[in-house]
Design a protein around this motif. Structure first.
Motif, PDB file in Angstrom:
ATOM      1  N   GLY A   8       0.810  -1.212   0.000  1.00 25.15           N
ATOM      2  CA  GLY A   8       0.000   0.000   0.000  1.00 25.15           C
ATOM      3  C   GLY A   8       0.842   1.261   0.000  1.00 25.15           C
ATOM      4  O   GLY A   8       0.354   2.350  -0.321  1.00 25.15           O
ATOM      5  N   ALA A   9       2.117   1.129   0.340  1.00 22.85           N
ATOM      6  CA  ALA A   9       3.022   2.287   0.339  1.00 22.85           C
ATOM      7  C   ALA A   9       3.569   2.583  -1.053  1.00 22.85           C
ATOM      8  O   ALA A   9       4.201   3.616  -1.269  1.00 22.85           O
ATOM      9  N   GLY A  10       3.333   1.680  -2.026  1.00 25.05           N
ATOM     10  CA  GLY A  10       3.803   1.916  -3.388  1.00 25.05           C
ATOM     11  C   GLY A  10       4.613   0.759  -3.926  1.00 25.05           C
ATOM     12  O   GLY A  10       5.006  -0.158  -3.195  1.00 25.05           O
ATOM     13  N   GLY A  11       4.863   0.803  -5.218  1.00 24.06           N
ATOM     14  CA  GLY A  11       5.599  -0.263  -5.878  1.00 24.06           C
ATOM     15  C   GLY A  11       7.103  -0.127  -5.700  1.00 24.06           C
ATOM     16  O   GLY A  11       7.617   0.943  -5.370  1.00 24.06           O
ATOM     17  N   PHE A  12       7.806  -1.230  -5.945  1.00 24.30           N
ATOM     18  CA  PHE A  12       9.266  -1.215  -5.873  1.00 24.30           C
ATOM     19  C   PHE A  12       9.825  -2.451  -6.555  1.00 24.30           C
ATOM     20  O   PHE A  12       9.105  -3.431  -6.800  1.00 24.30           O
ATOM     21  N   SER A  13      11.099  -2.386  -6.882  1.00 21.17           N
ATOM     22  CA  SER A  13      11.836  -3.527  -7.418  1.00 21.17           C
ATOM     23  C   SER A  13      12.959  -3.852  -6.451  1.00 21.17           C
ATOM     24  O   SER A  13      13.566  -2.950  -5.853  1.00 21.17           O
ATOM     25  N   LEU A  14      13.249  -5.133  -6.308  1.00 20.03           N
ATOM     26  CA  LEU A  14      14.299  -5.591  -5.414  1.00 20.03           C
ATOM     27  C   LEU A  14      15.201  -6.530  -6.205  1.00 20.03           C
ATOM     28  O   LEU A  14      14.736  -7.557  -6.716  1.00 20.03           O
ATOM     29  N   VAL A  15      16.471  -6.158  -6.343  1.00 19.06           N
ATOM     30  CA  VAL A  15      17.400  -6.914  -7.179  1.00 19.06           C
ATOM     31  C   VAL A  15      18.473  -7.562  -6.307  1.00 19.06           C
ATOM     32  O   VAL A  15      19.096  -6.900  -5.477  1.00 19.06           O
ATOM     33  N   SER A  16      18.674  -8.869  -6.499  1.00 18.12           N
ATOM     34  CA  SER A  16      19.690  -9.618  -5.761  1.00 18.12           C
ATOM     35  C   SER A  16      20.743 -10.131  -6.731  1.00 18.12           C
ATOM     36  O   SER A  16      20.474 -10.331  -7.921  1.00 18.12           O
ATOM     37  N   PHE A  17      21.948 -10.389  -6.191  1.00 18.43           N
ATOM     38  CA  PHE A  17      23.085 -10.757  -7.029  1.00 18.43           C
ATOM     39  C   PHE A  17      23.792 -11.986  -6.476  1.00 18.43           C
ATOM     40  O   PHE A  17      23.692 -12.294  -5.293  1.00 18.43           O
TER      41      PHE A  17
END
Length: 289
Positions: free
Chosen positions: A222-231
């Protein structure tokens, strides 16, 4: 003529932050590590803060000094040092691709896992060209038709990361149901084709797709979208937030952990994958008539 300053790209920031963390884990101060390397303290500081490049051979020496014995760590950081200033295919679109966007494309190319919560649009890696054209045209306020066309090409080219032969990343996307009900008056078939694209993508072994239902209980998304990238290797995750002014990166370990925990709760609130695909298929079928 003086040398141009090194740009603190995301790759350099990831490398510098990891080297700093390993130095601290070894119990060495910045001054002690600099002396051991035969460098000045300012040089060591610039490397850790992504203001100066570092050779792969020097990274190897630093890791030995820090007592690292994991070959995977050596390989990951040496490659990161080698590729920190490397130009990718997206450089051919210079002038259209903002530096923060170029950074994100480089993150995708390095990633082992990409997790996205998308409450407003289909994620870029799953968009059809027609959907990308409609949404980019609608969002941008200063782009020419030629620039919009270039951005569509870039978005389509990015999708090759999901099918590359040298190890494609795992991609986990959670799309809000409201996004699936979007319609485009100028091209009515756009959304049907986009829904079919989602169903096709979900058949890929490295893609997980869920839908956040309209009736979902409150959750961190509900706080907004995001992307999370792992390596792969020791590099910390990176989170990305987007708005009309561009992209904002979250790179602190503790801060990124907040997004990781939020994503787990978002996953729990979303429909299971089978139910999600059944809903998408139902909506796609309804658009055929």
């Amino acid at each position: 003529m003086p040398n141009s300053p090194v740009l603190p790209t995301v790759r350099r920031r990831r490398l510098g932050a990891t080297l700093k963390r390993l130095r601290k884990a070894a119990g060495l101060s910045l001054d002690e590590a600099a002396v051991a390397m035969g460098w000045s303290s300012p040089k060591m500081s610039k490397i850790e803060n992504a203001a100066q490049s570092v050779r792969p051979g020097d990274v190897t020496a630093m890791l030995k000094m820090y007592g690292v014995d994991d070959r995977e760590v050596y390989s990951a950081l040496e490659n990161l040092a080698r590729d920190a200033g490397k130009k990718g295919w997206w450089q051919t679109y210079r002038g259209v691709v903002a530096p923060t966007y170029a950074d994100y494309i480089s993150l995708e190319s390095d990633a082992s896992t990409i997790r996205v919560y998308a409450p407003l649009l289909i994620p870029g890696l799953l968009q059809t060209a027609a959907y990308a054209r409609e949404t980019i045209s609608g969002i941008t306020t200063t782009r020419s038709p030629e620039e919009v066309a270039a951005l569509v090409e870039i978005r389509q080219a990015r999708q090759s990361v999901l099918t590359r032969t040298d190890g494609s990343p795992k991609f986990w996307a959670i799309v809000h149901e409201a996004v699936l009900h979007q319609r485009f008056a100028s091209r009515p078939t756009t959304m049907r084709e986009q829904l079919r694209r989602l169903l096709d993508a979900a058949e890929m072994p490295n893609v997980t797709l869920q839908v956040m239902p309209l009736a979902a209980t409150p959750h961190p998304g509900g706080a907004g979208g995001f992307s999370l990238v792992s390596f792969p290797g020791p590099m910390p995750d990176v989170a990305l937030l987007e708005n009309l002014l561009g992209a904002t990166y979250v790179e602190g370990v503790d801060e990124v952990q907040v997004f990781g925990e939020a994503f787990e709760r978002i996953v729990a609130a979303a429909l299971p994958m089978d139910d999600s695909l059944a809903l998408i298929a139902h909506l796609e079928e309804g658009l055929r008539t």
